[in-house]
Design an enzyme around this catalytic site. Structure first.
Site, PDB file in Angstrom:
ATOM      1  N   CYS A   1       0.844  -1.200   0.000  1.00  0.00           N
ATOM      2  CA  CYS A   1       0.000   0.000   0.000  1.00  0.00           C
ATOM      3  C   CYS A   1       0.878   1.248   0.000  1.00  0.00           C
ATOM      4  O   CYS A   1       1.697   1.438   0.904  1.00  0.00           O
ATOM      5  CB  CYS A   1      -0.921   0.003   1.219  1.00  0.00           C
ATOM      6  SG  CYS A   1      -1.948   1.490   1.332  1.00  0.00           S
TER       7      CYS A   1
ATOM      8  N   LYS B   1       2.324  -9.504   0.067  1.00  0.00           N
ATOM      9  CA  LYS B   1       2.041  -8.796  -1.188  1.00  0.00           C
ATOM     10  C   LYS B   1       2.928  -7.562  -1.234  1.00  0.00           C
ATOM     11  O   LYS B   1       2.762  -6.637  -0.436  1.00  0.00           O
ATOM     12  CB  LYS B   1       0.564  -8.405  -1.267  1.00  0.00           C
ATOM     13  CG  LYS B   1       0.151  -7.731  -2.572  1.00  0.00           C
ATOM     14  CD  LYS B   1      -1.361  -7.500  -2.595  1.00  0.00           C
ATOM     15  CE  LYS B   1      -1.808  -6.921  -3.928  1.00  0.00           C
ATOM     16  NZ  LYS B   1      -1.344  -5.538  -4.121  1.00  0.00           N
TER      17      LYS B   1
ATOM     18  N   ASP C   1      -2.733  -4.472 -13.771  1.00  0.00           N
ATOM     19  CA  ASP C   1      -3.221  -4.355 -15.152  1.00  0.00           C
ATOM     20  C   ASP C   1      -3.915  -5.609 -15.671  1.00  0.00           C
ATOM     21  O   ASP C   1      -3.773  -5.984 -16.841  1.00  0.00           O
ATOM     22  CB  ASP C   1      -2.082  -3.974 -16.112  1.00  0.00           C
ATOM     23  CG  ASP C   1      -1.602  -2.549 -15.907  1.00  0.00           C
ATOM     24  OD1 ASP C   1      -2.202  -1.830 -15.080  1.00  0.00           O
ATOM     25  OD2 ASP C   1      -0.624  -2.144 -16.566  1.00  0.00           O
TER      26      ASP C   1
END
Length: 344
Positions: free
Chosen positions: A119, A160, A226
């Site tokens: 983040c 992540k 994407d």
């Protein structure tokens, strides 16, 4: 600690039908994943994407320091049920103590924990959460090691991450995380300062995946960034060699993305209405914005969408849908099956 005393009674589901996300990632097929979205990937939306070929679903990021200290945070930040599996609960955390307490509280209700190391929001980074962790490698490795030392294979753990400008630094971090037992890594192919409007760096994900698999061939890697159509899943997987592909913005706009729909089908609208009301727990503005994202993806006219956004309450919003469309309820024939927009 008695977990049932710590969590709201509504969170104690029927015995879970556990699914191991690691086994899904190792089954030889490209695993489809709905990534964590602040506020948005709550239980009704998670159930919706599961209806459309999504293999693994994440919760929104939950701040460990609030969750472990505040019963109201536990009530509003996390809910699940026995069908909500495989579920990865993502945590924002900056110390081992809060992480272990958080894991202890949620472990009976989830299939994996994901540590948010990606983040880029300034407030989170300032608190040492999210992207800050890829620059604090020692702390991140200590947190992963502490969880895996305590739980081993009884609980899966994922990280992540975003990438550094220096990919060798990122590869070193990934290999160190593998060495202390992380079950899989998700790599967002952008740096902390890369805007989402800039293309994801698939070359970077490919480089890191190759480097990880050379030393740890049994550690799956997931690519993030994407993914807006089902064709993107194949393109990303074939180019990078990853075991899973994660969608975030794409699946928010089109929850049926992994089922091969190029735009959101009307069935998603009907199913989301049902799950939002059946499960509850979503603020009105969040329900409205989920519907906005889906309708915009369906190319509904801007004037109609503007009308919808002027609705001020849930009953008013439902009336608006009934005025403009044939919105089927759960008990109606062919509920949740229509693809085209059923205008009145």
């Amino acid at each position: 600690m008695n977990t049932q005393d710590e969590l709201p009674h509504s969170l104690i589901p029927e015995p879970r039908r556990r699914n191991d996300p690691l086994q899904l990632l190792l089954n030889g097929k490209t695993t489809t994943i709905a990534g964590p979205m602040v506020r948005y990937s709550k239980l009704p939306f998670r159930q919706l994407v599961r209806d459309y070929n999504t293999d693994i679903v994440y919760s929104p990021m939950i701040l460990a320091r609030e969750f472990v200290r505040n019963s109201n945070a536990r009530l509003f930040d996390f809910s699940t049920n026995y069908k909500d599996t495989p579920l990865v609960v993502q945590v924002g955390v900056n110390n081992v103590t809060d992480l272990l307490k958080f894991v202890e509280m949620v472990a009976p209700y989830v299939d994996a924990i994901g540590i948010n190391c990606g983040c880029p929001i300034r407030e989170q980074v300032r608190e040492g959460i999210g992207c800050a962790l890829i620059y604090n490698e020692e702390l991140l490795i200590d947190m992963v090691h502490a969880v895996k030392r305590k739980y081993g294979d009884k609980l899966r753990l994922e990280t992540k991450i975003r990438i550094h400008d220096d990919l060798q630094r990122t590869l070193k971090l990934c290999l160190n995380l593998c060495s202390v037992g992380v079950d899989w890594l998700t790599i967002h192919g952008r740096t902390k300062v890369t805007r989402s409007s800039q293309p994801v760096k698939l070359d970077a994900i490919k480089f890191l995946t190759t480097g990880i698999h050379e030393k740890y061939p049994d550690k799956p890697v997931v690519a993030n960034g994407d993914c807006f159509h089902l064709d993107d899943v194949k393109r990303i997987q074939e180019y990078t060699g990853v075991q899973g592909v994660m969608a975030v913005r794409g699946i928010l706009a089109n929850p049926a993305l992994f089922a091969g729909y190029d735009k959101c089908p009307w069935s998603c609208i009907e199913r989301f209405w049902y799950y939002a009301i059946e499960f509850g727990g979503l603020p009105y503005q969040l329900i409205q914005h989920h519907l906005f994202c889906m309708l915009e993806n369906m190319n509904i006219s801007k004037d109609l969408i503007k009308e919808m956004m002027n609705a001020k309450s849930l009953p008013q919003l439902l009336d608006w849908f009934d005025d403009h469309f044939y919105l089927k309820r759960y008990t109606d024939s062919n509920f949740g099956e229509t693809e085209e927009i059923p205008y009145r």
